[in-house]
Design a protein around this motif. Structure first.
Motif, PDB file in Angstrom:
ATOM      1  N   VAL A  53       0.863  -1.172   0.000  1.00  0.00           N
ATOM      2  CA  VAL A  53       0.000   0.000   0.000  1.00  0.00           C
ATOM      3  C   VAL A  53       0.902   1.225   0.000  1.00  0.00           C
ATOM      4  N   ALA A  54       0.592   2.187  -0.853  1.00  0.00           N
ATOM      5  CA  ALA A  54       1.374   3.422  -0.919  1.00  0.00           C
ATOM      6  C   ALA A  54       0.427   4.612  -0.945  1.00  0.00           C
ATOM      7  N   VAL A  55       0.632   5.539  -0.033  1.00  0.00           N
ATOM      8  CA  VAL A  55      -0.153   6.766  -0.020  1.00  0.00           C
ATOM      9  C   VAL A  55       0.346   7.635  -1.171  1.00  0.00           C
ATOM     10  N   LEU A  56      -0.562   8.046  -2.028  1.00  0.00           N
ATOM     11  CA  LEU A  56      -0.206   8.876  -3.171  1.00  0.00           C
ATOM     12  C   LEU A  56      -0.382  10.357  -2.874  1.00  0.00           C
ATOM     13  N   GLU A  57      -1.449  10.670  -2.131  1.00  0.00           N
ATOM     14  CA  GLU A  57      -1.734  12.078  -1.875  1.00  0.00           C
ATOM     15  C   GLU A  57      -2.391  12.251  -0.514  1.00  0.00           C
ATOM     16  N   LEU A  58      -1.914  13.228   0.194  1.00  0.00           N
ATOM     17  CA  LEU A  58      -2.561  13.721   1.411  1.00  0.00           C
ATOM     18  C   LEU A  58      -2.384  15.225   1.351  1.00  0.00           C
ATOM     19  N   LYS A  59      -3.453  15.891   0.982  1.00  0.00           N
ATOM     20  CA  LYS A  59      -3.354  17.322   0.717  1.00  0.00           C
ATOM     21  C   LYS A  59      -4.519  18.039   1.375  1.00  0.00           C
ATOM     22  N   GLU A  60      -4.196  19.128   2.029  1.00  0.00           N
ATOM     23  CA  GLU A  60      -5.223  19.953   2.646  1.00  0.00           C
ATOM     24  C   GLU A  60      -5.245  21.304   1.957  1.00  0.00           C
ATOM     25  N   ASN A  61      -6.433  21.706   1.542  1.00  0.00           N
ATOM     26  CA  ASN A  61      -6.601  23.007   0.903  1.00  0.00           C
ATOM     27  C   ASN A  61      -7.575  23.837   1.720  1.00  0.00           C
ATOM     28  N   PRO A  62      -7.255  25.108   1.962  1.00  0.00           N
ATOM     29  CA  PRO A  62      -8.212  25.981   2.651  1.00  0.00           C
ATOM     30  C   PRO A  62      -9.474  26.128   1.820  1.00  0.00           C
ATOM     31  N   VAL A  73     -12.150  26.140   7.444  1.00  0.00           N
ATOM     32  CA  VAL A  73     -12.665  24.983   6.723  1.00  0.00           C
ATOM     33  C   VAL A  73     -11.591  24.537   5.734  1.00  0.00           C
ATOM     34  N   TYR A  74     -11.365  23.238   5.721  1.00  0.00           N
ATOM     35  CA  TYR A  74     -10.353  22.662   4.840  1.00  0.00           C
ATOM     36  C   TYR A  74     -10.960  21.532   4.032  1.00  0.00           C
ATOM     37  N   GLU A  75     -10.404  21.293   2.855  1.00  0.00           N
ATOM     38  CA  GLU A  75     -10.706  20.099   2.076  1.00  0.00           C
ATOM     39  C   GLU A  75      -9.484  19.196   2.157  1.00  0.00           C
ATOM     40  N   LEU A  76      -9.723  17.948   2.486  1.00  0.00           N
ATOM     41  CA  LEU A  76      -8.645  16.975   2.570  1.00  0.00           C
ATOM     42  C   LEU A  76      -8.782  16.001   1.409  1.00  0.00           C
ATOM     43  N   ASN A  77      -7.740  15.903   0.601  1.00  0.00           N
ATOM     44  CA  ASN A  77      -7.689  14.937  -0.501  1.00  0.00           C
ATOM     45  C   ASN A  77      -6.778  13.798  -0.067  1.00  0.00           C
ATOM     46  N   LEU A  78      -7.289  12.588  -0.156  1.00  0.00           N
ATOM     47  CA  LEU A  78      -6.519  11.408   0.230  1.00  0.00           C
ATOM     48  C   LEU A  78      -6.625  10.377  -0.882  1.00  0.00           C
ATOM     49  N   SER A  79      -5.484   9.863  -1.305  1.00  0.00           N
ATOM     50  CA  SER A  79      -5.499   8.765  -2.268  1.00  0.00           C
ATOM     51  C   SER A  79      -4.353   7.814  -1.959  1.00  0.00           C
ATOM     52  N   PHE A  80      -4.573   6.548  -2.281  1.00  0.00           N
ATOM     53  CA  PHE A  80      -3.541   5.540  -2.084  1.00  0.00           C
ATOM     54  C   PHE A  80      -3.647   4.478  -3.162  1.00  0.00           C
ATOM     55  N   LYS A  89      -4.354  -0.874  -7.972  1.00  0.00           N
ATOM     56  CA  LYS A  89      -5.654  -0.193  -7.998  1.00  0.00           C
ATOM     57  C   LYS A  89      -5.528   1.052  -7.130  1.00  0.00           C
ATOM     58  N   ASN A  90      -6.007   2.180  -7.633  1.00  0.00           N
ATOM     59  CA  ASN A  90      -5.967   3.432  -6.889  1.00  0.00           C
ATOM     60  C   ASN A  90      -7.333   3.725  -6.269  1.00  0.00           C
ATOM     61  N   TYR A  91      -7.297   4.278  -5.076  1.00  0.00           N
ATOM     62  CA  TYR A  91      -8.503   4.670  -4.351  1.00  0.00           C
ATOM     63  C   TYR A  91      -8.305   6.085  -3.840  1.00  0.00           C
ATOM     64  N   GLY A  92      -9.374   6.851  -3.774  1.00  0.00           N
ATOM     65  CA  GLY A  92      -9.242   8.208  -3.270  1.00  0.00           C
ATOM     66  C   GLY A  92     -10.584   8.795  -2.865  1.00  0.00           C
ATOM     67  N   ALA A  93     -10.487   9.845  -2.054  1.00  0.00           N
ATOM     68  CA  ALA A  93     -11.685  10.559  -1.613  1.00  0.00           C
ATOM     69  C   ALA A  93     -11.300  11.974  -1.213  1.00  0.00           C
ATOM     70  N   LYS A  94     -12.291  12.849  -1.256  1.00  0.00           N
ATOM     71  CA  LYS A  94     -12.115  14.237  -0.832  1.00  0.00           C
ATOM     72  C   LYS A  94     -13.191  14.531   0.201  1.00  0.00           C
ATOM     73  N   ILE A 113      -9.515  12.141   7.964  1.00  0.00           N
ATOM     74  CA  ILE A 113      -8.866  10.939   7.436  1.00  0.00           C
ATOM     75  C   ILE A 113      -9.790   9.739   7.608  1.00  0.00           C
ATOM     76  N   ASP A 114     -10.389   9.601   8.791  1.00  0.00           N
ATOM     77  CA  ASP A 114     -11.345   8.508   9.021  1.00  0.00           C
ATOM     78  C   ASP A 114     -12.533   8.599   8.069  1.00  0.00           C
ATOM     79  N   ASP A 115     -13.052   9.817   7.862  1.00  0.00           N
ATOM     80  CA  ASP A 115     -14.188   9.997   6.951  1.00  0.00           C
ATOM     81  C   ASP A 115     -13.815   9.593   5.528  1.00  0.00           C
ATOM     82  N   ALA A 116     -12.626  10.009   5.078  1.00  0.00           N
ATOM     83  CA  ALA A 116     -12.184   9.654   3.722  1.00  0.00           C
ATOM     84  C   ALA A 116     -12.036   8.141   3.581  1.00  0.00           C
ATOM     85  N   LEU A 117     -11.445   7.496   4.575  1.00  0.00           N
ATOM     86  CA  LEU A 117     -11.271   6.044   4.504  1.00  0.00           C
ATOM     87  C   LEU A 117     -12.614   5.322   4.571  1.00  0.00           C
TER      88      LEU A 117
END
Length: 138
Positions: A53-62, A73-80, A89-94, A113-117
């Motif tokens: 498993v490899a984390v591809l993106e963990l990004k927070e944007n205002p 308020v922030y948007e969190l982008n997570l993909s692995f 196979k890639n998975y991701g959520a915002k 992070i829990d919500d995205a997962l």
């Protein structure tokens, strides 16, 4: 990603290049839970099927500003990426999260992070179940 029912898998490597140890913990738990629920056994004996498993993106944007002109308020982008038996196979959520006081802290980020997962989990489980020869009908 085909595995036989009851096959033993080993999460050999979880690569998280970001300085967020909670992500490593939560992602490992999510992937392990998905494999267990799909019918696999966990173990790292010789001859087990390796999962990487490899984390591809963990990004927070205002995404929002409080009346006192602080980002709250922030948007969190997570993909692995999940690599299993030569397939990837890639998975991701915002997700969005807020810190009402405009302060900084990791509690809101951990919940995000829990919500995205939790958003990713059903798709991950579906993909793993589809790859099994024996699938429990729900």
């Amino acid at each position: 990603m085909s595995i036989s029912f009851g096959a033993e898998v080993c999460i050999k490597q979880l690569n998280n290049p970001f300085p967020e140890p909670y992500l490593t913990h939560a992602l490992r738990n999510t992937v392990e839970r998905a494999f267990l629920q799909a019918g696999a056994k966990l173990g790292c004996k010789e001859g087990t099927q390796e999962v990487n498993v490899a984390v591809l993106e963990l990004k927070e944007n205002p995404a929002g500003i409080s009346p006192s002109q602080r980002v709250n308020v922030y948007e969190l982008n997570l993909s692995f990426k999940l690599k299993f038996k030569g397939e990837e196979k890639n998975y991701g959520a915002k997700v969005s999260y807020s810190l009402p006081s405009g302060a900084e802290g990791d509690i809101g980020r951990r919940f995000a992070i829990d919500d995205a997962l939790n958003i990713i989990y059903p798709k991950l489980l579906e993909d793993l179940r589809r790859r099994y020869k024996h699938v429990d009908k729900l």
